[in-house]
Motif scaffolding. Structure first.
Motif, PDB file in Angstrom:
ATOM      1  N   HIS A   1       0.807  -1.218   0.000  1.00 18.93           N
ATOM      2  CA  HIS A   1       0.000   0.000   0.000  1.00 18.93           C
ATOM      3  C   HIS A   1       0.841   1.269   0.000  1.00 18.93           C
ATOM      4  O   HIS A   1       0.332   2.350   0.298  1.00 18.93           O
ATOM      5  N   ASP A   2       2.111   1.146  -0.370  1.00 23.20           N
ATOM      6  CA  ASP A   2       2.955   2.317  -0.548  1.00 23.20           C
ATOM      7  C   ASP A   2       2.719   2.889  -1.950  1.00 23.20           C
ATOM      8  O   ASP A   2       2.815   2.166  -2.947  1.00 23.20           O
ATOM      9  N   ASP A   3       2.397   4.159  -2.028  1.00 22.31           N
ATOM     10  CA  ASP A   3       2.049   4.775  -3.313  1.00 22.31           C
ATOM     11  C   ASP A   3       3.132   4.574  -4.373  1.00 22.31           C
ATOM     12  O   ASP A   3       2.848   4.163  -5.498  1.00 22.31           O
ATOM     13  N   ARG A   4       4.379   4.890  -3.996  1.00 24.48           N
ATOM     14  CA  ARG A   4       5.458   4.806  -4.980  1.00 24.48           C
ATOM     15  C   ARG A   4       5.707   3.378  -5.426  1.00 24.48           C
ATOM     16  O   ARG A   4       5.933   3.108  -6.606  1.00 24.48           O
TER      17      ARG A   4
ATOM     18  N   TYR B   1      -0.199  10.379 -12.028  1.00 23.25           N
ATOM     19  CA  TYR B   1      -0.041  10.086 -10.599  1.00 23.25           C
ATOM     20  C   TYR B   1       0.019  11.389  -9.800  1.00 23.25           C
ATOM     21  O   TYR B   1      -0.655  11.539  -8.767  1.00 23.25           O
TER      22      TYR B   1
ATOM     23  N   GLN C   1      -2.512  13.154  -6.940  1.00 26.06           N
ATOM     24  CA  GLN C   1      -2.066  13.641  -5.631  1.00 26.06           C
ATOM     25  C   GLN C   1      -2.495  15.087  -5.405  1.00 26.06           C
ATOM     26  O   GLN C   1      -2.906  15.460  -4.301  1.00 26.06           O
TER      27      GLN C   1
ATOM     28  N   ARG D   1      -5.842  12.736  -3.759  1.00 28.25           N
ATOM     29  CA  ARG D   1      -6.119  11.300  -3.815  1.00 28.25           C
ATOM     30  C   ARG D   1      -4.812  10.524  -3.907  1.00 28.25           C
ATOM     31  O   ARG D   1      -4.065  10.646  -4.876  1.00 28.25           O
ATOM     32  N   GLY D   2      -4.508   9.733  -2.903  1.00 27.35           N
ATOM     33  CA  GLY D   2      -3.314   8.899  -2.943  1.00 27.35           C
ATOM     34  C   GLY D   2      -3.506   7.727  -3.890  1.00 27.35           C
ATOM     35  O   GLY D   2      -4.625   7.230  -4.065  1.00 27.35           O
ATOM     36  N   PHE D   3      -2.428   7.262  -4.498  1.00 28.44           N
ATOM     37  CA  PHE D   3      -2.510   6.173  -5.472  1.00 28.44           C
ATOM     38  C   PHE D   3      -2.967   4.883  -4.809  1.00 28.44           C
ATOM     39  O   PHE D   3      -3.764   4.129  -5.366  1.00 28.44           O
ATOM     40  N   SER D   4      -2.490   4.620  -3.594  1.00 27.29           N
ATOM     41  CA  SER D   4      -2.897   3.413  -2.886  1.00 27.29           C
ATOM     42  C   SER D   4      -4.395   3.437  -2.586  1.00 27.29           C
ATOM     43  O   SER D   4      -5.103   2.447  -2.813  1.00 27.29           O
ATOM     44  N   ASP D   5      -4.877   4.566  -2.085  1.00 26.80           N
ATOM     45  CA  ASP D   5      -6.311   4.667  -1.792  1.00 26.80           C
ATOM     46  C   ASP D   5      -7.144   4.472  -3.056  1.00 26.80           C
ATOM     47  O   ASP D   5      -8.173   3.789  -3.040  1.00 26.80           O
TER      48      ASP D   5
END
Length: 209
Positions: free
Chosen positions: A37-40, A113, A117, A121-125
Motif C-alpha cells: 500500500h505504498d504509493d510509490r 499520478y 495527488q 487522492r493517494g494512489f494506494s487509496d
C-alpha cells in the motif's frame, strides 16, 4: 491432471510459475501476493507490469534494478520532468526494455499520478478502494482456475486509462493485482497461500471472502 503445484527440494509446494529459478522463487515467496500500500511502490509495479506486456515477468525481474536506475527509482515527480532528451537516452539503455511507447506511457503515468495527488487522492487509496481495502481471495486449486482478468480488473483498467495511464489493460491490471496482494491467487496448497490469506490490506482491514 497436474494441479500446477510443484514440490521443491526444501519440502515446500509452490505455484508452478516460478519454476526453480532462485530469483523467481524468492519473488514468489516474499513479494507476490503480499498486500502493498505504498504509493510509490504501487506505481513502480504498475509501470513494470506494463513493460512486461508481451514478455515474461522473469525478464523484467532480472532487469528491475536497471529499470530503477533508469527511471529515477520510480519517483513520479522526477519521471514527470522527463522530456525528449531523457526518452532518447532511455531508448539507448540496453539494461531496460527499449520500447518508446512504454517509455512515453511511463512519463505520462507519472504526470497522471501527480495530478491525482494534487487532487488529494493517494494512489494506494485509489486502487484499494476498488476492493474495499481488503485483499480478494481467489482460492484457485489448479492452474486452469487462475483468472487472467476479472470484472474488477476491467473496472480498474478503465479508471486508470481515464486518469491518463497507459499499458494498463485488464490482463495487465489483474497481474498487477495478484503481485501487490489485492487478490491472493496463490494456489490452494501452495506454501504461500495461507500466509498471504492471513495478511490484512491497508489500515489493517482483513481479506474479503
Amino acid at each position: 491432471m497436474s494441479t500446477g503445484l510443484v514440490h521443491h527440494p526444501d519440502g515446500q509446494d509452490r505455484c508452478w510459475w516460478p519454476g526453480t529459478d532462485p530469483l523467481y522463487v524468492a519473488y514468489h515467496d516474499t513479494e507476490w501476493g503480499v498486500p502493498e500500500h505504498d504509493d510509490r511502490a504501487l506505481f513502480e509495479k504498475l509501470i513494470l507490469d506494463g513493460f512486461q506486456a508481451g514478455l515474461s515477468w522473469i525478464t523484467i525481474l532480472r532487469r528491475r534494478d536497471r529499470f530503477r536506475r533508469a527511471f529515477a527509482d520510480f519517483e513520479p515527480a522526477a519521471i514527470a520532468r522527463f522530456g525528449e532528451a531523457e526518452v532518447e537516452a532511455l531508448m539507448r539503455d540496453e539494461g531496460i526494455i527499449r520500447n518508446r511507447a512504454k517509455i512515453v506511457a511511463t512519463v505520462r503515468g507519472a504526470r497522471a499520478y501527480l495530478a491525482m495527488q494534487e487532487r488529494g487522492r493517494g494512489f494506494s487509496d485509489f486502487l484499494w478502494d476498488f476492493v474495499d481495502g481488503r485483499p480478494l481471495q481467489g482460492r484457485p486449486r489448479a492452474r486452469a482456475d487462475v483468472a487472467t482478468e476479472t470484472e474488477v480488473s476491467r473496472r480498474i483498467s478503465k479508471a486508470l486509462r481515464a486518469e491518463g495511464f497507459g499499458f494498463c489493460g485488464p490482463t495487465i491490471v489483474h497481474a498487477f493485482m495478484q503481485a501487490v496482494g489485492m487478490v491472493n491467487d496463490h494456489l490452494v496448497g501452495c506454501c504461500r497461500h495461507g500466509p498471504c490469506a492471513a495478511l490484512p490490506g491497508p489500515g489493517g482491514r482483513g481479506s474479503a471472502p
